[in-house]
Structure formats: C-alpha cells, structure tokens
Design an enzyme around this catalytic site. Structure first.
Site, PDB file in Angstrom:
ATOM      1  N   LYS A 396       0.867  -0.971   0.418  1.00  9.81           N
ATOM      2  CA  LYS A 396       0.049  -0.325  -0.060  1.00  9.81           C
ATOM      3  C   LYS A 396       0.859   1.297  -0.052  1.00  9.81           C
ATOM      4  O   LYS A 396       1.046   2.039  -0.598  1.00  9.81           O
ATOM      5  CB  LYS A 396      -1.076  -0.141   1.166  1.00  9.81           C
ATOM      6  CG  LYS A 396      -1.412   0.784   1.912  1.00  9.81           C
ATOM      7  CD  LYS A 396      -3.351   0.919   2.653  1.00  9.81           C
ATOM      8  CE  LYS A 396      -2.106   0.641   3.165  1.00  9.81           C
ATOM      9  NZ  LYS A 396      -1.878   1.535   5.056  1.00  9.81           N
ATOM     10  N   ARG A 470      -8.664   3.288  11.209  1.00  5.82           N
ATOM     11  CA  ARG A 470      -8.685   1.651  10.983  1.00  5.82           C
ATOM     12  C   ARG A 470      -9.859   1.211  11.887  1.00  5.82           C
ATOM     13  O   ARG A 470      -9.845  -0.329  11.950  1.00  5.82           O
ATOM     14  CB  ARG A 470      -7.749   1.550  12.500  1.00  5.82           C
ATOM     15  CG  ARG A 470      -6.577   2.532  12.205  1.00  5.82           C
ATOM     16  CD  ARG A 470      -5.428   2.874  13.149  1.00  5.82           C
ATOM     17  NE  ARG A 470      -4.013   3.019  13.101  1.00  5.82           N
ATOM     18  CZ  ARG A 470      -3.083   2.273  12.228  1.00  5.82           C
ATOM     19  NH1 ARG A 470      -2.997   1.200  11.939  1.00  5.82           N
ATOM     20  NH2 ARG A 470      -1.732   3.699  12.100  1.00  5.82           N
ATOM     21  N   ARG A 509      10.724  -9.290   4.225  1.00  6.12           N
ATOM     22  CA  ARG A 509      11.802  -7.829   4.167  1.00  6.12           C
ATOM     23  C   ARG A 509      13.267  -8.034   5.014  1.00  6.12           C
ATOM     24  O   ARG A 509      13.097  -8.236   5.899  1.00  6.12           O
ATOM     25  CB  ARG A 509      10.602  -6.455   4.868  1.00  6.12           C
ATOM     26  CG  ARG A 509       9.707  -6.680   4.395  1.00  6.12           C
ATOM     27  CD  ARG A 509       8.538  -5.360   4.925  1.00  6.12           C
ATOM     28  NE  ARG A 509       8.560  -4.620   6.045  1.00  6.12           N
ATOM     29  CZ  ARG A 509       7.240  -4.853   6.075  1.00  6.12           C
ATOM     30  NH1 ARG A 509       6.854  -3.958   5.291  1.00  6.12           N
ATOM     31  NH2 ARG A 509       6.899  -4.251   7.297  1.00  6.12           N
ATOM     32  N   ARG A 544      14.111  -6.111  10.346  1.00  7.84           N
ATOM     33  CA  ARG A 544      13.642  -5.425  11.902  1.00  7.84           C
ATOM     34  C   ARG A 544      13.194  -6.867  12.404  1.00  7.84           C
ATOM     35  O   ARG A 544      12.414  -7.379  12.458  1.00  7.84           O
ATOM     36  CB  ARG A 544      12.736  -4.604  10.881  1.00  7.84           C
ATOM     37  CG  ARG A 544      13.048  -3.226  10.330  1.00  7.84           C
ATOM     38  CD  ARG A 544      12.047  -2.360  10.459  1.00  7.84           C
ATOM     39  NE  ARG A 544      10.751  -2.895  10.590  1.00  7.84           N
ATOM     40  CZ  ARG A 544      10.033  -1.786   9.595  1.00  7.84           C
ATOM     41  NH1 ARG A 544      10.220  -1.005   9.300  1.00  7.84           N
ATOM     42  NH2 ARG A 544       8.294  -2.017  10.042  1.00  7.84           N
ATOM     43  N   ARG A 556      -1.890  -7.602  14.431  1.00 11.48           N
ATOM     44  CA  ARG A 556      -1.913  -5.857  13.509  1.00 11.48           C
ATOM     45  C   ARG A 556      -3.258  -6.899  12.544  1.00 11.48           C
ATOM     46  O   ARG A 556      -4.014  -5.684  12.275  1.00 11.48           O
ATOM     47  CB  ARG A 556      -1.353  -5.516  13.063  1.00 11.48           C
ATOM     48  CG  ARG A 556      -0.017  -5.131  14.104  1.00 11.48           C
ATOM     49  CD  ARG A 556       1.310  -4.118  12.938  1.00 11.48           C
ATOM     50  NE  ARG A 556       1.649  -4.650  12.218  1.00 11.48           N
ATOM     51  CZ  ARG A 556       2.525  -5.147  12.248  1.00 11.48           C
ATOM     52  NH1 ARG A 556       3.442  -5.266  13.829  1.00 11.48           N
ATOM     53  NH2 ARG A 556       4.261  -5.449  11.327  1.00 11.48           N
TER      54      ARG A 556
END
Length: 606
Positions: A396, A470, A509, A544, A556
């Site tokens: 996104k 949200r 990632r 990360r 999430r």
C-alpha cells in the site's frame, strides 16, 4: 405466420374479465374511483383541459395490478378528458416467465384497441456493465425506453402507476436517507422535465386491488416485490404495516404530508429572490435572507450544474461559512461541483481543467498529457482526494508513493500526522501526547481534527490519506467530518491480499545497511535479494525485529481483517457509499507485481 396471442384466461376462482365501455357500466365504488382520479389530475396535478385534450398518454404497463388498473381507468376517462392512450411495456429479462408476461400485456391492450409498445432489455447485463444495482439498472432501462417514446411524440406524457402506499414507502425511504423538507413529502405527481404523471398517487392500494378484482383484470404478480434484499420491500413488509397498525389512518396522514410539502415547496419557490445570475449569489442579497431561503438558493445553483446530490451537512457548513464571511473558502460537492466564497458573491461552478485537451479526473489533461511539465500539470489539475486500505505487506505504501509522485498529491500518513503535531507542539498534538504518555489510545475527537487540519494545510492540490481510519466507527466519523468541512472523497483504494501472503511478505523484508529504501524481500521474486546481499548495491542485509514477531503481526492483522468492526469493516463502509454514487471504490489484486498493480491502478484512476 405468427398467430395472434389469445386473451389471457381468468384464473380459477377469478371472475371473468369485464370490458366496460363507459363509467356507467362500472360498479358504484369503481366509478367513483375513476372520477376521483379525474379530479386529482386537474386539482392536484394542474393539468387543465387545454393540456389534456388531444395529448397522447403512454401508460407504463408492467402487467401488475397498479398499471392494469391505471390503463383501464384512463381508458374510461379518455373520452371525457380528450386524450389518446398508448401503452409501453419493458421486459427486463430477469425471470423465465417475463416473455409470457409481455405477451399477456400485449393481449390485454389489443383486446381494448390500445397500441402497445414492447421492448426487451437484459437488465442483468446493464447492471454488470454499468456497475449498477439491479433496481437502478431496471429504472435506467425503463426511463430510457420512455424517453425514446416521448421523443417521437411531442407533447406526450408517460403515466406511471405509483399509488398511495408507494408514496408512503417513498416518504419512509427518504426519511431513512436523511432527506430534508419539503422533499420529505415524497415523489411528485407531475414531473414536467421528464413528462411523467402519476394519476393514482393518492389512491390506496386496497382500492386498486378492489378495482382489479371487480373487473376480473388478469394481473400478474412480480416476485421481486417480495424480495427483502431491497429496502423498499423491507419497508413495505415491515415498517409500513407497523405504522398502519399504530394509526389506522396512516395513509391519509401520508397524503396530507404530501400536500403540505407541495404547498411549502411552492411558497419557498415564490419567496426566492430573482437574481441575475443564479450561479453567483451576491453576499449582500444573502445577508438579508433567512437561512431556509439561502439553503434553497445554494441547492438550486448546484442542481443547475447537473447530476450529483448536494449533501445537507455540506450545505449547512457552506451557509455557516457564508454567515462568517470566510472569504476564499471552497466547498466541494458530488458531481465535481464547487462553491467558492468570494468577497462579493458565492460562486458555483464545476471543477474543470483549463486545458483544451480531453480531461481525466486526476490531471485535467488528456492521456497524452504534459507530464514532463509538472508545474503546468499541477496548476491545471483538478484536486483529487484518495483514501487507501491494505494490510501490512500489501504494498500500500509503495503504490501510494507512486500515485503521489505521478499526480503530485500530498501523501499523508496517520503516523506522520501524530509526529508532526506532537513535535510541533500544537494544541492537538499536546492533547494527543498526554494520552500516549499514559499508554492510552488517542480519542477520535482529537485524531480526526488533527487529520483534517493536515489535509487542509497540505492537500490544496489533492491528498492521499494512508493509515486511517482503522475501524468502522472512525470511518463513519471521518466521512461525517469531511462532509461538514465541504471536502470531497473522490476515490477509495483497497489492495486485496490473503492474510498468509501478507504475513510472509512482512517476515520476508530485508533492510540494506547502506540504504533502507532499497527494496529486498525473500518472498517477492521481483525484489528478491542476491543471497544475503542487497539486490541494488550489494550491501549487507538485516531484519527488523518487529518484522519477525509473528504474534505481533497476527494482532495487527486481526484488526485489519475484521469485517465486523475492524479496518475491513471501515473499507466496506466506503464501498457501500460508492454503491450509492457518493465516492468511487477501486479494488486491486495485491498478489501481482508492483508494476502490474501500478498500471491497473493508474488506468482506473484515469
């Protein structure tokens, strides 16, 4: 050789069809109903003898009780009032028996020497190709058919079979949608612009059914009228019977409400001042008017600009700004309409590019454009506002950056808004910080004003909002706030991605130690690193810690994929608004490559 269609036979237990040639041939209650309809045409519809005599009336005839009774009544009144009758039947092609119903209507008309015009339209296909609901697609097909017939018959009218129960349902639907007064009174008896007349509008359904039964008319029943998927049917089967049970004379009250609304509408129209330019309302003239008349002038100016319903909250916000003399404020309305408060007048117009080339929604330029000249493109652009949805890992942010770069929109992320307000020490920022320091969520009545301030400050050329809302409550509050501020929402973009793929992309990632903006992901072929080295510069890669916390990712995603109250519920709130024509909703398959998603998105935006 085609054989003529025989007249339909009466159903078992139904009296044989009667074909009265005069009012005197009718039972007394049915004759009285015909005379009441004649009075309604003259008294309430304002159709005098000069208008009626010699005119052609096209009766919209579905074959149901309302339309067959209307055709029979007008056939009996035609010698008295002097008009000529024809019938029009549209076969929607939605049910297997629709062709047989068309044949029954044709036979009914032929038996009474009434010319009958038939057309068949694949309404389901219209719904798909034009992205309309079935009700809207059917309505568009019907009124298109009527318009074609009227174009061949100057001075003709189309007579529709809406009756008093329909009017009561229409009033409830308008109340549900938040319609204001006097439009809350319901549909008009006469629509001069479209040459429509509703002669039975104040006739109760029970009287129509009694008329059909007394004459043994071969009415058909449309099963879609029982389908609870449609709001009108839910009101017809639920709310309206409850109201009639509470007040046995509720339909009479609905008729009185309709008449009162017509009187008030005529009074308001007569009270409006005559202005030389309805699209430029002088501030001096507005200052001397009550708010009710100012609002009516705004509505009239916006209606003259074409399709697009003016929203009540935005009109009230515009009026408040006019009273405060907020010179320079611009309010945006559906349909690309604007109202700008200048020193001497409120000017209404359309957002329109100055370039002579064919406009596209985002740039105001044709597809050939002039994208190399960013200053010129931005100067001539129509400001566009976009809201984006997509789970973490959907790309996104990447797609938002590409849209921002191409169209020079302000790319506004909710997290950055908090950082800027808190870092800048604004009043809202300090209020938000007090909650954050206590480990509490910042209330929406702080968050949304913060977002609006940022959108107004940075989004003069349009904006793309990312990361908010949200949940469903925030979606509703944001929409309400945008309407009050006169800010439109042109597009809502949702990037679709299965939850498992979204999780893998996050965990895949990798960050380059030389430049964290170099894209590397072990689960995406297009940006897969070279072993443990950056695919761009060959630097070392690292991860990360929160990208590897599967539990945190799951929490999430629990919020995002919740279609009841979570983020997807918020997205679907806007999808419902798009179905009503209040914004546009774009769905993208997030499993494609960055370039393929970008190309699809830009094509739909253009």
């Amino acid at each position: 050789m085609n054989q003529p269609t025989p007249p339909p036979s009466p159903a078992a237990g139904q009296p044989p069809q009667q074909r009265p040639g005069r009012l005197a041939d009718l039972p007394r209650p049915q004759a009285r109903l015909c005379l009441d309809v004649a009075k309604f045409l003259v008294r309430d519809c304002g159709l005098d003898a000069g208008t009626l005599r010699g005119a052609t009336w096209l009766v919209a005839c579905s074959g149901g009780p309302d339309s067959l009774v209307l055709l029979q009544i007008l056939l009996l009144l035609a010698p008295r009032l002097g008009f000529r009758l024809e019938a029009a039947h549209l076969d929607h092609g939605l049910r297997p028996g629709s062709g047989a119903e068309a044949a029954r209507v044709r036979a009914f008309c032929r038996d009474r020497d009434v010319p009958c015009h038939l057309r068949r339209v694949d309404v389901a296909d219209v719904s798909r190709t034009r992205k309309l609901g079935l009700e809207d697609a059917g309505r568009a097909a019907r009124y298109g058919f009527f318009a074609d017939l009227l174009a061949e018959r100057p001075g003709a009218f189309v007579a529709l079979g809406h009756q008093l129960n329909d009017l009561a349902e229409d009033q409830l639907m308008r109340l549900t949608r938040g319609t204001g007064w006097p439009a809350l009174g319901g549909m008009a008896a006469v629509d001069p612009a479209r040459r429509l007349v509703r002669p039975l509008l104040l006739t109760p359904r029970r009287d129509i059914e009694a008329f059909a039964a007394a004459l043994g008319l071969p009415v058909v029943h449309d099963p879609t009228n029982d389908d609870p998927a449609f709001l009108r049917n839910r009101l017809r089967q639920g709310a309206l019977p409850m109201l009639c049970a509470e007040n046995a004379r509720y339909l009479e009250a609905a008729a009185r409400l309709w008449r009162q609304a017509r009187l008030d509408a005529d009074f308001i129209e007569a009270a409006l001042p005559a202005l030389p330019d309805p699209a430029a309302l002088p501030m001096a003239a507005l200052a001397g008017l009550p708010a009710a008349l100012r609002l009516r002038l705004y509505r009239r100016a916006l209606a003259a600009l074409g399709p697009g319903q003016a929203l009540g909250d935005t009109l009230l916000a515009l009026d408040a700004a006019v009273v405060r003399r907020d010179t320079g404020r611009v309010f945006q309305f559906p349909g690309g309409k604007t109202a700008r408060i200048d020193r001497l007048a409120v000017a209404f117009g359309r957002e329109r590019a100055k370039a002579a080339k064919r406009e596209t929604p985002l740039t105001g330029l044709g597809p050939e454009g002039n994208e190399a000249d960013c200053e010129k493109s931005n100067m001539e652009a129509v400001p566009v506002n976009i809201l984006t949805f997509g789970p973490n890992g959907s790309g996104k942010g990447t797609q938002g950056s590409l849209v921002k770069k191409k169209y020079n929109l302000a790319h506004i992320e909710s997290g950055a808004i908090f950082r800027e307000h808190i870092g800048g020490g604004t009043e809202l920022g300090m209020k938000a910080k007090a909650f954050i320091d206590k480990g509490e969520l910042v209330p929406d009545d702080i968050t949304i004003p913060m977002i609006l301030e940022t959108l107004k400050a940075k989004g003069g050329n349009g904006w793309l909002l990312d990361g908010f809302p949200r949940n469903m409550v925030q979606a509703e509050k944001l929409w309400e706030a945008l309407q009050k501020e006169g800010m439109k929402l042109d597009y809502v973009i949702e990037i679709l991605l299965p939850r498992e793929i979204a999780k893998n992309r996050i965990m895949g990632r990798r960050l380059c130690v030389n430049d964290p903006n170099h894209p590397n992901n072990i689960f995406i072929d297009a940006i897969k690193p070279n072993g443990d080295k950056c695919r761009v510069c060959g630097g070392d890669l690292k991860t990360r810690s929160d990208d590897q916390d599967e539990g945190a990712i799951g929490k999430r995603h629990d919020i995002y994929y919740d279609t009841t109250t979570g983020t997807l519920a918020a997205a679907y709130f806007y999808k419902d608004l798009a179905a009503k024509g209040q914004t546009k909703y774009i769905e993208l398959n997030g499993e494609g490559s960055i370039d393929s998603i970008k190309d699809t998105l830009l094509a739909q935006l253009a």
